[in-house]
Design a protein around this motif. Structure first.
Motif, short mmCIF file in Angstrom:
data_model
loop_
_atom_site.label_atom_id
_atom_site.label_comp_id
_atom_site.label_asym_id
_atom_site.label_seq_id
_atom_site.Cartn_x
_atom_site.Cartn_y
_atom_site.Cartn_z
N ALA A 35 0.83 -1.20 0.00
CA ALA A 35 0.00 0.00 0.00
C ALA A 35 0.87 1.25 0.00
CB ALA A 35 -0.93 0.01 1.21
N TRP A 36 0.21 2.35 -0.28
CA TRP A 36 0.81 3.68 -0.16
C TRP A 36 -0.03 4.49 0.83
CZ3 TRP A 36 5.39 4.92 -2.25
CH2 TRP A 36 5.87 4.11 -3.30
N TYR A 37 0.68 5.10 1.77
CA TYR A 37 0.08 6.04 2.70
C TYR A 37 0.73 7.39 2.48
CZ TYR A 37 -2.14 2.38 5.54
OH TYR A 37 -2.93 1.34 5.99
N ARG A 38 0.09 8.43 2.98
CA ARG A 38 0.71 9.75 2.92
C ARG A 38 0.42 10.51 4.20
NH1 ARG A 38 -2.99 12.62 -1.84
NH2 ARG A 38 -4.90 12.87 -0.60
N GLN A 39 1.31 11.44 4.48
CA GLN A 39 1.15 12.28 5.67
C GLN A 39 1.55 13.69 5.33
OE1 GLN A 39 3.18 10.88 9.19
NE2 GLN A 39 1.80 12.04 10.50
N ALA A 40 0.58 14.58 5.42
CA ALA A 40 0.83 15.99 5.19
C ALA A 40 1.18 16.66 6.52
CB ALA A 40 -0.41 16.65 4.57
N PRO A 41 1.87 17.80 6.49
CA PRO A 41 2.24 18.48 7.73
C PRO A 41 1.03 18.75 8.61
CG PRO A 41 3.39 19.45 5.88
CD PRO A 41 2.40 18.49 5.30
N GLY A 42 1.11 18.36 9.87
CA GLY A 42 0.04 18.61 10.81
C GLY A 42 -1.15 17.70 10.69
N LYS A 43 -1.05 16.70 9.82
CA LYS A 43 -2.18 15.78 9.62
C LYS A 43 -1.77 14.36 9.92
CE LYS A 43 -4.67 18.53 6.19
NZ LYS A 43 -5.34 18.51 4.86
N GLN A 44 -2.77 13.52 10.12
CA GLN A 44 -2.50 12.11 10.37
C GLN A 44 -2.15 11.39 9.07
OE1 GLN A 44 -5.98 10.55 12.41
NE2 GLN A 44 -5.03 10.92 14.40
N ARG A 45 -1.41 10.31 9.22
CA ARG A 45 -1.10 9.49 8.06
C ARG A 45 -2.39 8.83 7.56
NH1 ARG A 45 4.20 5.75 8.33
NH2 ARG A 45 4.92 7.81 9.03
N GLU A 46 -2.57 8.84 6.24
CA GLU A 46 -3.79 8.29 5.67
C GLU A 46 -3.48 7.33 4.53
OE1 GLU A 46 -6.24 11.32 3.89
OE2 GLU A 46 -4.67 11.97 2.52
N LEU A 47 -4.36 6.36 4.36
CA LEU A 47 -4.21 5.41 3.26
C LEU A 47 -4.56 6.09 1.94
CD1 LEU A 47 -3.82 2.47 2.26
CD2 LEU A 47 -6.29 2.17 2.60
N VAL A 48 -3.68 5.91 0.98
CA VAL A 48 -3.91 6.43 -0.37
C VAL A 48 -4.44 5.32 -1.28
CG1 VAL A 48 -2.87 7.48 -2.41
CG2 VAL A 48 -2.11 8.16 -0.11
N ALA A 49 -3.73 4.19 -1.30
CA ALA A 49 -4.13 3.07 -2.15
C ALA A 49 -3.49 1.80 -1.62
CB ALA A 49 -3.69 3.31 -3.60
N SER A 50 -4.17 0.70 -1.84
CA SER A 50 -3.62 -0.60 -1.44
C SER A 50 -3.88 -1.60 -2.57
CB SER A 50 -4.25 -1.09 -0.14
OG SER A 50 -5.64 -1.33 -0.32
#
Length: 121
Positions: A35-50
């Protein structure tokens, strides 16, 4: 020891495209979901695609129709093709894998080191 090594991040203008790749070095193990996750500044890590080992994919609503996740089981790689990028896609993108050691009744989760994707407006 398992390693996930990402490549392909960078800076792109809104509307542009980038491709992320992740290579997993494994031995005596089977890679399950990647999978790919992403984390923007000040935000929680979120799932992008699996993507599962048989190729079934799942996408966050925010990227559906723009991002495509694929994998090559023979090379232990997973990729994320990102099109029509938006400034809100700016984040550190992490590769993720669930790995099952051979002849063991458990799985282990691994993370890559992260790749910066910056989309300018």
């Amino acid at each position: 020891q398992v390693q996930l090594v990402e490549s392909g991040g960078g800076l792109v203008q809104a509307g542009g495209s980038l491709r992320l790749s992740c290579a997993a070095s494994v031995s005596r193990s089977t890679i399950k979901t990647m999978a790919w996750y992403r984390q923007a500044p000040g935000k929680q890590r979120e799932l992008v695609a699996s993507i599962t080992s048989d190729g079934s994919t799942n996408y966050a609503d925010s990227v559906k129709g723009r991002f495509t996740c694929s994998r090559d089981n023979s090379k232990n790689t997973v990729s994320l093709q990102m099109n029509s990028l938006k400034p809100e896609d700016t984040a550190v993108y992490f590769c993720y894998a669930i790995i099952s050691p051979l002849e063991q009744p458990y799985t282990v989760q691994y993370w890559g080191q992260g790749a910066q994707v910056t989309v300018s407006s």
